[in-house]
Write a protein that holds these residues in place. Structure first.
Motif, mmCIF file in Angstrom:
data_model
loop_
_atom_site.group_PDB
_atom_site.id
_atom_site.type_symbol
_atom_site.label_atom_id
_atom_site.label_comp_id
_atom_site.label_asym_id
_atom_site.label_seq_id
_atom_site.Cartn_x
_atom_site.Cartn_y
_atom_site.Cartn_z
ATOM 1 N N ALA A 1 54.979 65.743 78.202
ATOM 2 C CA ALA A 1 54.377 65.362 79.482
ATOM 3 C C ALA A 1 55.273 64.404 80.254
ATOM 4 O O ALA A 1 55.399 64.502 81.481
ATOM 5 N N ARG B 1 48.824 64.585 78.638
ATOM 6 C CA ARG B 1 49.192 64.120 79.985
ATOM 7 C C ARG B 1 48.726 62.681 80.206
ATOM 8 O O ARG B 1 49.445 61.854 80.779
ATOM 9 N N ARG C 1 45.156 67.830 78.374
ATOM 10 C CA ARG C 1 44.905 66.639 79.188
ATOM 11 C C ARG C 1 45.192 65.365 78.406
ATOM 12 O O ARG C 1 45.699 64.393 78.966
ATOM 13 N N MET D 1 52.925 68.841 87.734
ATOM 14 C CA MET D 1 51.877 68.868 86.719
ATOM 15 C C MET D 1 51.905 70.183 85.937
ATOM 16 O O MET D 1 51.876 71.270 86.522
ATOM 17 N N ASP D 2 51.987 70.081 84.645
ATOM 18 C CA ASP D 2 51.984 71.257 83.773
ATOM 19 C C ASP D 2 50.621 71.350 83.095
ATOM 20 O O ASP D 2 50.359 70.657 82.105
ATOM 21 N N LYS D 3 49.760 72.199 83.626
ATOM 22 C CA LYS D 3 48.401 72.302 83.101
ATOM 23 C C LYS D 3 48.341 73.023 81.756
ATOM 24 O O LYS D 3 47.287 73.063 81.123
ATOM 25 N N SER E 1 58.063 66.219 82.042
ATOM 26 C CA SER E 1 57.664 67.004 83.219
ATOM 27 C C SER E 1 57.770 66.168 84.490
ATOM 28 O O SER E 1 57.838 66.692 85.593
ATOM 29 N N SER F 1 50.909 60.174 78.512
ATOM 30 C CA SER F 1 52.146 59.872 79.243
ATOM 31 C C SER F 1 51.904 58.830 80.332
ATOM 32 O O SER F 1 52.763 57.983 80.590
#
Length: 238
Positions: A68, A105, A102, A96-98, A71, A108
């Motif tokens: 994350a 992310r 979560r 954002m890398d879905k 990214s 991070s």
């Protein structure tokens, strides 16, 4: 604050903390002992949820959130402060890398902010968040994740929010805002600025808050230093 925590302790597994660590929570709550103690208790509850009880007492490491972090949807901007001396953090939503969970992310976000809070001046003055929304697609919108971040900022992390500047809001912003708005404290809502318009218009408004030449691409001309900052952090963690 210590008396409050003695009467109503935080998580029993929390390591004993230095005065310097507790000071972060006092500064975040403008030296209200009860509010600082409450935020400290919430910090550990949130960290247990995020890391699991077996790892919550340990520092978050670069490798814990590597995918994350790399990214670069959340970026510390080293050396750049707003007009009030607050540390600038950019949120580049199009990065954002879905496909990443979560929790990873959010980890991070915690990593970046806690690393930035090692600076006492950032503890005192807080953060200026700059959200770059220009290239974001509707498929990248994740209101649930935004709520998770805001709940961390508002009640758990020892963070002072100076301003949240949402630049180039997409056409579907009203939908996302309608979902997260009820979860925001009134004092946080007052710190949110939505800045639409052309490049000249957005940078004109934002320039009164953050020097435009102090921002990296895709917003400004400053050489991008976040990758180098991450490499330094990874080396320190090792």
């Amino acid at each position: 604050m210590k008396a409050d925590l003695a009467a109503n302790p935080a998580w029993s597994g929390a390591p004993s903390q230095t005065d310097e660590f507790l000071l972060m929570f006092l500064r975040a709550e403008v030296f209200s002992p009860s509010a600082a103690a409450n935020r400290y208790r919430k910090f550990w509850k949130a960290k247990i949820t995020l890391c699991g009880e077996e790892k919550a007492a340990l520092p978050i490491k670069f490798e814990d959130a590597r995918a994350a972090l790399e990214s670069e949807f959340v970026q510390l901007v080293p050396g750049t402060r707003d007009i009030e001396g607050r540390q600038v953090v950019m949120i580049v939503s199009s990065n954002m890398d879905k496909t990443l969970e979560r929790r990873l992310r959010l980890l991070s976000v915690w990593y970046v902010l806690l690393a930035a809070l090692e600076d006492v001046e950032t503890q005192r003055r807080g953060f200026c968040f700059v959200g770059y929304q220009k290239a974001v697609k509707r498929s990248q919108a994740d209101p649930t994740f935004v709520k998770m971040v805001m709940q961390s900022l508002q009640g758990a992390l020892p963070v002072r929010i100076g301003s949240i500047n949402i630049c180039y809001p997409p056409t579907f912003f009203r939908v996302v805002w309608g979902i997260i708005n009820p979860f925001l404290h009134e004092r946080v809502k007052r710190r949110v600025r939505v800045i639409p318009g052309t490049d000249a218009e957005v940078l004109g408004v934002l320039g009164a808050i953050v020097p435009p030449d102090g921002l990296p691409p895709p917003m400004g001309p400053k050489p991008k230093e976040f990758s180098a900052w991450l490499a330094e952090q990874a080396q320190k963690d090792a």
